[in-house]
Design a protein around this motif. Structure first.
Motif, PDB file in Angstrom:
ATOM      1  N   LEU A 102       1.504   5.579   5.265  1.00 37.65           N
ATOM      2  CA  LEU A 102       0.280   5.116   5.909  1.00 37.65           C
ATOM      3  C   LEU A 102      -0.211   6.197   6.857  1.00 37.65           C
ATOM      4  O   LEU A 102       0.591   6.875   7.507  1.00 37.65           O
ATOM      5  CB  LEU A 102       0.538   3.838   6.716  1.00 37.65           C
ATOM      6  CG  LEU A 102       0.685   2.525   5.940  1.00 37.65           C
ATOM      7  CD1 LEU A 102       1.057   1.413   6.913  1.00 37.65           C
ATOM      8  CD2 LEU A 102      -0.615   2.169   5.236  1.00 37.65           C
ATOM      9  N   ASP A 103      -1.522   6.361   6.914  1.00 40.27           N
ATOM     10  CA  ASP A 103      -2.079   7.302   7.877  1.00 40.27           C
ATOM     11  C   ASP A 103      -2.151   6.608   9.229  1.00 40.27           C
ATOM     12  O   ASP A 103      -3.047   5.812   9.498  1.00 40.27           O
ATOM     13  CB  ASP A 103      -3.480   7.747   7.441  1.00 40.27           C
ATOM     14  CG  ASP A 103      -4.007   8.892   8.298  1.00 40.27           C
ATOM     15  OD1 ASP A 103      -3.358   9.196   9.312  1.00 40.27           O
ATOM     16  OD2 ASP A 103      -5.045   9.469   7.952  1.00 40.27           O
ATOM     17  N   GLU A 104      -1.152   6.885  10.068  1.00 40.55           N
ATOM     18  CA  GLU A 104      -1.066   6.240  11.370  1.00 40.55           C
ATOM     19  C   GLU A 104      -2.050   6.841  12.370  1.00 40.55           C
ATOM     20  O   GLU A 104      -2.150   6.380  13.503  1.00 40.55           O
ATOM     21  CB  GLU A 104       0.360   6.390  11.938  1.00 40.55           C
ATOM     22  CG  GLU A 104       1.438   5.749  11.084  1.00 40.55           C
ATOM     23  CD  GLU A 104       1.465   4.237  11.242  1.00 40.55           C
ATOM     24  OE1 GLU A 104       0.717   3.714  12.084  1.00 40.55           O
ATOM     25  OE2 GLU A 104       2.245   3.591  10.525  1.00 40.55           O
ATOM     26  N   HIS A 105      -2.788   7.859  11.949  1.00 47.15           N
ATOM     27  CA  HIS A 105      -3.599   8.593  12.909  1.00 47.15           C
ATOM     28  C   HIS A 105      -5.086   8.445  12.639  1.00 47.15           C
ATOM     29  O   HIS A 105      -5.895   9.266  13.062  1.00 47.15           O
ATOM     30  CB  HIS A 105      -3.199  10.070  12.887  1.00 47.15           C
ATOM     31  CG  HIS A 105      -1.717  10.281  12.919  1.00 47.15           C
ATOM     32  ND1 HIS A 105      -0.944   9.876  13.989  1.00 47.15           N
ATOM     33  CD2 HIS A 105      -0.853  10.801  12.008  1.00 47.15           C
ATOM     34  CE1 HIS A 105       0.322  10.159  13.742  1.00 47.15           C
ATOM     35  NE2 HIS A 105       0.395  10.717  12.559  1.00 47.15           N
ATOM     36  N   LEU A 106      -5.452   7.407  11.900  1.00 49.07           N
ATOM     37  CA  LEU A 106      -6.854   7.137  11.683  1.00 49.07           C
ATOM     38  C   LEU A 106      -7.524   6.847  13.017  1.00 49.07           C
ATOM     39  O   LEU A 106      -6.964   6.190  13.885  1.00 49.07           O
ATOM     40  CB  LEU A 106      -7.027   5.935  10.740  1.00 49.07           C
ATOM     41  CG  LEU A 106      -6.609   6.156   9.284  1.00 49.07           C
ATOM     42  CD1 LEU A 106      -6.702   4.855   8.507  1.00 49.07           C
ATOM     43  CD2 LEU A 106      -7.470   7.225   8.625  1.00 49.07           C
ATOM     44  N   GLY A 107      -8.733   7.320  13.169  1.00 48.53           N
ATOM     45  CA  GLY A 107      -9.435   7.121  14.427  1.00 48.53           C
ATOM     46  C   GLY A 107      -9.953   8.439  14.952  1.00 48.53           C
ATOM     47  O   GLY A 107      -9.796   9.495  14.334  1.00 48.53           O
ATOM     48  N   ARG A 165       0.824  -1.210   0.000  1.00 52.50           N
ATOM     49  CA  ARG A 165       0.000   0.000   0.000  1.00 52.50           C
ATOM     50  C   ARG A 165       0.857   1.259   0.000  1.00 52.50           C
ATOM     51  O   ARG A 165       0.541   2.240  -0.682  1.00 52.50           O
ATOM     52  CB  ARG A 165      -0.905   0.004   1.240  1.00 52.50           C
ATOM     53  CG  ARG A 165      -2.044  -1.017   1.192  1.00 52.50           C
ATOM     54  CD  ARG A 165      -2.754  -1.074   2.522  1.00 52.50           C
ATOM     55  NE  ARG A 165      -3.936  -1.910   2.488  1.00 52.50           N
ATOM     56  CZ  ARG A 165      -4.661  -2.206   3.561  1.00 52.50           C
ATOM     57  NH1 ARG A 165      -4.292  -1.750   4.752  1.00 52.50           N
ATOM     58  NH2 ARG A 165      -5.725  -2.981   3.456  1.00 52.50           N
ATOM     59  N   VAL A 166       1.939   1.242   0.765  1.00 51.42           N
ATOM     60  CA  VAL A 166       2.783   2.432   0.877  1.00 51.42           C
ATOM     61  C   VAL A 166       3.521   2.726  -0.422  1.00 51.42           C
ATOM     62  O   VAL A 166       3.545   3.871  -0.898  1.00 51.42           O
ATOM     63  CB  VAL A 166       3.791   2.272   2.040  1.00 51.42           C
ATOM     64  CG1 VAL A 166       4.875   3.352   1.971  1.00 51.42           C
ATOM     65  CG2 VAL A 166       3.084   2.334   3.369  1.00 51.42           C
ATOM     66  N   LYS A 216      -1.579  -0.308  -3.724  1.00 52.80           N
ATOM     67  CA  LYS A 216      -2.403  -1.435  -4.153  1.00 52.80           C
ATOM     68  C   LYS A 216      -2.276  -2.589  -3.161  1.00 52.80           C
ATOM     69  O   LYS A 216      -1.387  -2.594  -2.304  1.00 52.80           O
ATOM     70  CB  LYS A 216      -2.003  -1.899  -5.547  1.00 52.80           C
ATOM     71  CG  LYS A 216      -0.534  -2.338  -5.665  1.00 52.80           C
ATOM     72  CD  LYS A 216      -0.202  -2.926  -7.040  1.00 52.80           C
ATOM     73  CE  LYS A 216      -0.343  -1.925  -8.159  1.00 52.80           C
ATOM     74  NZ  LYS A 216       0.136  -2.495  -9.459  1.00 52.80           N
ATOM     75  N   GLU A 217      -3.166  -3.566  -3.302  1.00 59.02           N
ATOM     76  CA  GLU A 217      -3.130  -4.754  -2.459  1.00 59.02           C
ATOM     77  C   GLU A 217      -2.037  -5.714  -2.931  1.00 59.02           C
ATOM     78  O   GLU A 217      -1.654  -5.688  -4.114  1.00 59.02           O
ATOM     79  CB  GLU A 217      -4.489  -5.462  -2.487  1.00 59.02           C
ATOM     80  CG  GLU A 217      -5.598  -4.714  -1.767  1.00 59.02           C
ATOM     81  CD  GLU A 217      -5.340  -4.566  -0.279  1.00 59.02           C
ATOM     82  OE1 GLU A 217      -4.918  -5.552   0.358  1.00 59.02           O
ATOM     83  OE2 GLU A 217      -5.545  -3.452   0.241  1.00 59.02           O
TER      84      GLU A 217
END
Length: 815
Positions: free
Chosen positions: A261-266, A187-188, A192-193
């Motif tokens: 990656l968005d490490e701050h989701l939430g 993804r990074v 894609k998967e």
């Protein structure tokens, strides 16, 4: 005779040989037995529990706000991994993967013979075992012992799992630097998967495993490209792809689409950052009985139940977007071309702490070349007020620094003034781009400090809302203020500096600072007259605490944001609640409410009624510092207290044409309350009234609504004039700061008594040295019952955090 001697000698040699062989074998078996002690069980190998994330829950006990973890993994099944990844991995790392049983003797001999130059001897299974055992570097003795453990676990893995399961476990655990697992890496680097990866993309990712830093395609494109091509050659050698196909793929560019990656989701990322720091402190002072060591926040699977309301948090974040996007447009329209003139030192410092500088310095590039690179235009993404909160652009890195620093910032928080529960927390405009929390940041508070001074005037100077103040020249500490005056109610509503300075002349800065500390402000307050106008640097969260006494009938309530902590099995480790303290009487609290209602009815906050149509009973106060550097608004209803600050991180950047806190900050508060009132499920009633104490029934000021309104409108003079420049207030009354010991008992409950340092109340040398902490009292004069449970303290500002300004942050905020 000679033959006999010779035969005896041979028997002795054979015997020694057998002893050596058997002894060596025995030692080896003993080492294996010792090495096998403490190794993970089969269940632990399949589902490693060493890294259980801490989970954070909202006030409903069900909404998961986010997790705190050491390694962010997103597992993927074998069937969802591209065949190209499997082929590249086996061809490069373990050609005989399907033939051995965990240990490959040929590879070990090759590694020993070539001293590792022709590749290592570890199989994929061994590498997985090493990951599971968390083995690292060490001397030859430690590594030899670790290797034995690695072999034992590898054999155990091969015995109990299929080859497909082993390779899946490996790819889900292996790190690409700080990126864990094939799914996150895919993804990074390619957006894609793993199932969609092409041959060349798979070869690039597999090639990085030899050295994620050395072959990072973002920083070292040439090295990464060469390594990718080496993997393609290995795939040809193992008959996975044809040579002609490999040659075609080698001609392709590296082709990455890198995005972190968005490490701050939430929910509430600023709040979770503050919470994480607080929980780090908690873990250092609490022992896990299962391990005998301090709790590990990142691996012990703790459950933290907070006071944050998910809906209020959402409404707060939406209010920030609505207001700050509009404020930024106005600010941008006023920026001059020479705004950075004479501030080059700030840019220089920002360059030197940037990720770009750090990476180039690690690569051995000299500082002159690095500095030049900041003036070369490059493609980049920057923050933007759009749906994605970012945009693609081309600019020089130094211009990107200016661009981001010119973004106005904000802080917003809401609490229940009766219980102290923090319900919403927004520390900035966007955590991904600006991860510095402003709720706990020290800024000049402007006129939001004045209600504390006016309260003291009621209880100490014997004044009333009808008392006339201001309207004369007043000189304190070499600073003279001349201005119009009026009733106390009028001067507070209009935020007249002459009125506040007049009160300071009657009360004095020392007594004012002491009272502010009694109201829960922990930051240092200088003993100077200018604090009447809000020149002290304080935080939003402690200002909110000082205001709790107004809607809470004179009771000061300490804000808290953790209700309880549980272990991974649901056992309660600690519970928390607020500590309360009666500061003023109910009558004085109600009187202050009526005066602060004048702020929004007729004074500096009148837009609350006129523009936003919020007609509910409420009190509030705007605040503006010199030249609109900071804008504040703190307001409350009988059920909710909230505050907001707006400004730029670099204080020389300021909005020039504005109506101060009324325009800079108050709209954010209004947008939030509109949404809260519209959501009936929250139970915040727009018609809720403040109860007037019976003792005020015969007070002529409260005979009817018009009487008090007349007081609020009795006076003359313009609205909030700011608080002047710092240099205006240097004088003889500058003294040591006063600090409160009100919050010295932190993290204390019925079951726990942790040692804490007592803070001393600092008093000028000419005053008495003994300090008696005021006993909490009810309005009837009787002492309050002391609670067994104290509030959990929150995080002190971190001087090492990534604040974009070199201005030092004062210590002392314990929220």
């Amino acid at each position: 005779m000679k033959k006999s001697v010779k035969a005896g000698s041979m028997k002795k040699s054979v015997k020694i040989l057998w002893w050596v062989v058997l002894g060596g074998l025995g030692c080896f078996l003993l080492l294996l037995i010792i090495a096998s002690i403490g190794l993970p069980s089969l269940q632990e190998l399949e589902n490693p529990q060493a890294n259980l994330a801490t989970e954070i829950y909202a006030d409903d006990g069900q909404t998961l706000m986010g997790k705190i973890y050491a390694e962010n993994r997103s597992p993927v099944d074998f069937k969802d991994i591209s065949k190209h990844v499997l082929d590249a991995l086996i061809s490069t790392e373990d050609e005989r993967f399907y033939d051995h049983s965990g240990i490959d003797a040929k590879s070990i001999l090759r590694a020993i013979k070539g001293l590792g130059r022709e590749g290592g001897g570890s199989t994929i299974t061994q590498q997985l075992a090493k990951q599971i055992l968390h083995q690292g570097s060490g001397n030859i003795l430690i590594r030899s012992f670790d290797k034995l453990k690695e072999w034992i676990v590898a054999i155990k893995l091969e015995k109990n799992f299929t080859k497909q399961e082993i390779i899946s476990l490996y790819l889900n655990r292996v790190p690409w630097g700080n990126i864990y697992g094939i799914r996150n890496a895919s993804r990074v680097y390619f957006q894609k998967e793993p199932s969609q990866l092409t041959t060349d993309e798979a070869a690039l990712l597999v090639g990085m495993l030899k050295g994620p830093g050395e072959f990072d395609p973002v920083r070292h494109e040439k090295a990464s490209l060469a390594r990718r091509n080496t993997v393609l050659d290995q795939m040809v050698r193992n008959d996975v792809i044809k040579e002609s196909e490999a040659n075609d793929l080698k001609k392709k560019p590296i082709g990455i689409k890198y995005k972190k990656l968005d490490e701050h989701l939430g929910i509430a990322p600023y709040f979770r950052m503050v919470l994480t720091k607080k929980m780090d402190e908690w873990c250092k002072s609490h022992t896990n009985p299962q391990t005998g060591k301090n709790y590990d926040l990142y691996r012990d699977g703790l459950r933290i139940y907070t006071t944050i309301n998910p809906k209020m948090q959402l409404y707060a974040e939406e209010a920030v977007v609505m207001h700050m996007s509009s404020m930024q447009k106005k600010f941008n329209s006023q920026l001059g071309k020479d705004v950075w003139k004479n501030h080059e030192d700030i840019l220089e410092q920002a360059m030197m702490v940037s990720e770009r500088w750090k990476q180039m310095d690690e690569d051995g590039i000299d500082s002159v070349t690095i500095r030049k690179s900041f003036y070369v235009p490059v493609k980049m993404k920057v923050f933007a007020w759009n749906a994605k909160r970012e945009k693609d652009t081309v600019m020089t890195p130094v211009d990107s620094i200016k661009y981001l620093k010119q973004m106005m910032q904000t802080a917003f928080s809401a609490i229940d003034p009766l219980t102290g529960e923090v319900k919403a927390w927004v520390g900035g405009i966007d955590f991904k781009w600006f991860n510095f929390d402003h709720v706990t940041t020290h800024r000049q508070v402007g006129s939001t400090f004045k209600p504390l001074l006016y309260t003291l005037a009621l209880i100490d100077a014997g004044l009333t809302p009808a008392s006339y103040i201001g309207g004369r020249s007043i000189t304190l500490a070499d600073k003279t203020i001349t201005g119009k005056g009026g009733t106390m109610a009028y001067c507070l509503a209009k935020s007249l500096n002459a009125g506040a300075y007049d009160l300071m002349s009657k009360i004095g800065p020392k007594k004012t600072a002491e009272f502010a500390h009694q109201c829960g402000i922990q930051s240092s307050i200088p003993i100077v007259p200018s604090i009447a106008l809000g020149t002290a640097d304080l935080t939003l969260i402690e200002m909110l605490r000082s205001y709790t006494m107004f809607p809470n009938r004179g009771v000061n309530t300490q804000p808290y944001f953790i209700s309880r902590i549980e272990d991974k099995n649901g056992n309660i480790l600690q519970t928390f609640q607020s500590e309360t303290k009666q500061i003023i009487s109910e009558a004085d609290a109600y009187t202050m409410y009526k005066m602060m209602q004048g702020v929004v009815d007729f004074g500096t906050g009148h837009a609350m009624r006129d523009r936003f149509g919020i007609k509910s009973p409420m009190g509030g106060k705007t605040g503006t510092t010199q030249a609109n550097t900071d804008g504040w608004f703190i307001g409350y209803t009988p059920q909710l207290l909230a505050g907001t600050w707006v400004g730029c991180d670099d204080e020389f950047l300021k909005i020039r044409w504005t109506y101060g806190g009324n325009e800079m900050a108050m709209p954010e508060w209004a947008y939030f309350m509109q949404k809260v009132y519209a959501d009936r499920h929250l139970g915040i009633d727009p018609k809720a009234e403040f109860q007037r104490p019976v003792e005020l029934d015969n007070n002529p000021i409260y005979a009817d609504a018009k009487t008090f309104d007349n007081l609020v409108n009795t006076g003359e003079g313009s609205e909030d004039q700011g608080n002047g420049a710092a240099a205006d207030y240097e004088g003889s009354e500058l003294a040591a700061p006063v600090e409160s010991d009100f919050d010295k008992n932190q993290f204390k409950d019925k079951n726990l008594d942790l040692p804490t340092k007592d803070k001393e109340l600092l008093i000028p040398k000419d005053e008495k040295k003994d300090v008696i902490k005021p006993e909490p009292v009810k309005t009837d004069g009787k002492p309050l019952d002391k609670k067994d449970t104290k509030l959990n303290s929150a995080v002190k500002p971190d001087d090492k955090s990534k604040k974009p300004i070199p201005k030092p942050v004062k210590a002392g905020n314990d929220y």
